[in-house]
Motif scaffolding. Sequence first.
Motif, PDB file in Angstrom:
ATOM      1  N   ALA A 151      19.093 -17.693  22.049  1.00 14.67           N
ATOM      2  CA  ALA A 151      18.238 -16.635  21.509  1.00 14.67           C
ATOM      3  C   ALA A 151      18.672 -16.257  20.098  1.00 14.67           C
ATOM      4  N   PHE A 152      19.970 -16.172  19.877  1.00 14.59           N
ATOM      5  CA  PHE A 152      20.484 -15.840  18.544  1.00 14.59           C
ATOM      6  C   PHE A 152      20.116 -16.923  17.535  1.00 14.59           C
ATOM      7  N   LEU A 153      20.309 -18.189  17.914  1.00 15.39           N
ATOM      8  CA  LEU A 153      19.976 -19.293  17.014  1.00 15.39           C
ATOM      9  C   LEU A 153      18.496 -19.294  16.687  1.00 15.39           C
ATOM     10  N   SER A 154      17.646 -19.110  17.689  1.00 15.67           N
ATOM     11  CA  SER A 154      16.197 -19.107  17.456  1.00 15.67           C
ATOM     12  C   SER A 154      15.792 -17.967  16.529  1.00 15.67           C
ATOM     13  N   ALA A 155      16.421 -16.797  16.728  1.00 12.42           N
ATOM     14  CA  ALA A 155      16.087 -15.641  15.895  1.00 12.42           C
ATOM     15  C   ALA A 155      16.510 -15.858  14.443  1.00 12.42           C
ATOM     16  N   ILE A 156      17.699 -16.425  14.242  1.00  9.95           N
ATOM     17  CA  ILE A 156      18.158 -16.703  12.879  1.00  9.95           C
ATOM     18  C   ILE A 156      17.234 -17.705  12.209  1.00  9.95           C
ATOM     19  N   ASN A 157      16.873 -18.767  12.923  1.00  7.32           N
ATOM     20  CA  ASN A 157      15.987 -19.791  12.358  1.00  7.32           C
ATOM     21  C   ASN A 157      14.595 -19.243  12.076  1.00  7.32           C
ATOM     22  N   LEU A 158      14.175 -18.227  12.824  1.00  7.38           N
ATOM     23  CA  LEU A 158      12.852 -17.649  12.624  1.00  7.38           C
ATOM     24  C   LEU A 158      12.835 -16.619  11.506  1.00  7.38           C
ATOM     25  N   TYR A 159      13.839 -15.745  11.476  1.00  8.11           N
ATOM     26  CA  TYR A 159      13.791 -14.611  10.556  1.00  8.11           C
ATOM     27  C   TYR A 159      14.703 -14.741   9.335  1.00  8.11           C
ATOM     28  N   HIS A 162      16.574 -18.655   5.351  1.00  9.69           N
ATOM     29  CA  HIS A 162      16.857 -18.742   3.919  1.00  9.69           C
ATOM     30  C   HIS A 162      18.221 -18.150   3.576  1.00  9.69           C
ATOM     31  N   LEU A 163      18.788 -17.383   4.524  1.00 15.42           N
ATOM     32  CA  LEU A 163      20.018 -16.651   4.251  1.00 15.42           C
ATOM     33  C   LEU A 163      21.250 -17.303   4.872  1.00 15.42           C
ATOM     34  N   PHE A 164      21.099 -17.851   6.075  1.00 15.85           N
ATOM     35  CA  PHE A 164      22.248 -18.351   6.841  1.00 15.85           C
ATOM     36  C   PHE A 164      22.105 -19.827   7.212  1.00 15.85           C
ATOM     37  N   ASP A 165      23.236 -20.504   7.188  1.00 20.17           N
ATOM     38  CA  ASP A 165      23.407 -21.775   7.875  1.00 20.17           C
ATOM     39  C   ASP A 165      24.273 -21.494   9.096  1.00 20.17           C
ATOM     40  N   VAL A 166      23.727 -21.724  10.273  1.00 23.59           N
ATOM     41  CA  VAL A 166      24.441 -21.397  11.508  1.00 23.59           C
ATOM     42  C   VAL A 166      25.325 -22.562  11.917  1.00 23.59           C
ATOM     43  N   CYS A 177      28.071 -17.736  10.918  1.00 18.96           N
ATOM     44  CA  CYS A 177      26.922 -17.959  10.041  1.00 18.96           C
ATOM     45  C   CYS A 177      27.417 -18.011   8.596  1.00 18.96           C
ATOM     46  N   TRP A 178      27.191 -19.143   7.948  1.00 15.81           N
ATOM     47  CA  TRP A 178      27.594 -19.307   6.552  1.00 15.81           C
ATOM     48  C   TRP A 178      26.495 -18.774   5.640  1.00 15.81           C
ATOM     49  N   VAL A 231      18.212  -9.171  15.088  1.00 12.96           N
ATOM     50  CA  VAL A 231      18.117 -10.100  13.962  1.00 12.96           C
ATOM     51  C   VAL A 231      16.871  -9.796  13.136  1.00 12.96           C
ATOM     52  N   LYS A 232      15.784  -9.449  13.802  1.00 13.69           N
ATOM     53  CA  LYS A 232      14.559  -9.084  13.083  1.00 13.69           C
ATOM     54  C   LYS A 232      14.777  -7.840  12.234  1.00 13.69           C
ATOM     55  N   ARG A 233      15.453  -6.851  12.783  1.00 16.44           N
ATOM     56  CA  ARG A 233      15.740  -5.623  12.021  1.00 16.44           C
ATOM     57  C   ARG A 233      16.605  -5.931  10.810  1.00 16.44           C
ATOM     58  N   LEU A 234      17.602  -6.794  10.987  1.00 19.98           N
ATOM     59  CA  LEU A 234      18.440  -7.176   9.851  1.00 19.98           C
ATOM     60  C   LEU A 234      17.610  -7.892   8.795  1.00 19.98           C
ATOM     61  N   SER A 235      16.701  -8.747   9.232  1.00 19.94           N
ATOM     62  CA  SER A 235      15.824  -9.461   8.289  1.00 19.94           C
ATOM     63  C   SER A 235      14.973  -8.490   7.489  1.00 19.94           C
ATOM     64  N   GLU A 236      14.446  -7.471   8.159  1.00 18.10           N
ATOM     65  CA  GLU A 236      13.604  -6.492   7.465  1.00 18.10           C
ATOM     66  C   GLU A 236      14.404  -5.712   6.435  1.00 18.10           C
ATOM     67  N   LYS A 237      15.635  -5.372   6.775  1.00 17.63           N
ATOM     68  CA  LYS A 237      16.485  -4.646   5.831  1.00 17.63           C
ATOM     69  C   LYS A 237      16.805  -5.491   4.611  1.00 17.63           C
ATOM     70  N   LEU A 238      17.121  -6.778   4.868  1.00 15.14           N
ATOM     71  CA  LEU A 238      17.527  -7.653   3.783  1.00 15.14           C
ATOM     72  C   LEU A 238      16.349  -8.122   2.934  1.00 15.14           C
ATOM     73  N   THR A 239      15.163  -8.153   3.522  1.00 14.75           N
ATOM     74  CA  THR A 239      13.983  -8.568   2.746  1.00 14.75           C
ATOM     75  C   THR A 239      13.709  -7.594   1.610  1.00 14.75           C
ATOM     76  N   ASN A 240      14.007  -6.324   1.837  1.00 19.02           N
ATOM     77  CA  ASN A 240      13.831  -5.332   0.774  1.00 19.02           C
ATOM     78  C   ASN A 240      14.796  -5.567  -0.386  1.00 19.02           C
ATOM     79  N   LEU A 241      15.953  -6.135  -0.089  1.00 19.76           N
ATOM     80  CA  LEU A 241      16.972  -6.391  -1.104  1.00 19.76           C
ATOM     81  C   LEU A 241      16.821  -7.777  -1.716  1.00 19.76           C
ATOM     82  N   TYR A 242      16.396  -8.730  -0.877  1.00 23.36           N
ATOM     83  CA  TYR A 242      16.246 -10.129  -1.303  1.00 23.36           C
ATOM     84  C   TYR A 242      14.844 -10.623  -0.926  1.00 23.36           C
TER      85      TYR A 242
END
Length: 244
Positions: A151-159, A162-166, A177-178, A231-242
Amino acid sequence: MDITYAAKQYSHAKLIYTTPSHQFPLGTTLSLPRRLALLDWAQQNNAWIFEDDYNSEFRFSSKPIQALQGLDNHQRVIYAGTFSKMMYPGFRLGFLVVPEILSEPFTMMKYYSDSHCGYLEQAALAQFIQEGHYARHVRKIRKICHDRQNAFLSAINLYLPHLFDVQMTDSGIHTVCWVKAGYDIRIILEQCQQLGFGAQPLSRYCIESRNHNAILFGYAAHNENDIISSVKRLSEKLTNLYPT
C-alpha cells in the motif's frame, strides 16, 4: 558486509556483530556466499560471530536464507532473537542460542547480572508456541505487513513519484525513500513533522557526516487506508511548495 575488506582492515578482531537477515536501516540481506565466507573467517581465526536476527520473520516473498547459526559447523555463532517485534514492543523478551562451550558462562552471567525476566510472560509464550498459536500469528502478521508495504509503495508511485525513489526490500517493517535531485529533504521532513509522521532522515543512522538524501518511513502500525491517506496528505502539502 564486505567480508574480505573487514578481514584485512580488522585482522585482530575476535568478534563480529552482524544482522544478516535484515541490515538496518537499508534493509539488505547478507548473501549465502558472504555468510559462508564470514563463517570461514571465524573458524580460521578462532573468533566469534554475534548474529542479531531481530527481524527474520518479516520476509514477504522469497524464502529466507538459512541463519548463520544454522550453517555453522564449528560452533562459532552466538545467535540472538527477539519476540518484541512480532508480539509488541513492551514485551521485551528475547533469547540466545549459544555454542555448547559457552552455555555455562552465559548461564552464570545471566544469573548474576539479570534476574528480572518475568516468569509469567515466559510461561505464557512457551504455551503459545507449543500449541501452534505463535506460528499462525507470524503468518498473519507477515501478510498484514506485506499488504501495508504494498500500500505504501502504491501510494508513493501514485502521489509522489516525482519526489521519491523507493528502495524496496523483501523484508522489514520500514521503507527507505531516496529524495530526487532538486528537492530539499529538510523541507520534506518539516512537512512530515507538521502532519505528525514519524519519518526519520537516513543521516540519523550514519556515522559519517556525508549527505544521505533519504528518509525512512515506517508502515507496520498503520492500516492500508491510513497509509494511502497519509501519503496523499503529504503530497498535497508538498505540491504547494513544489508545483509539478
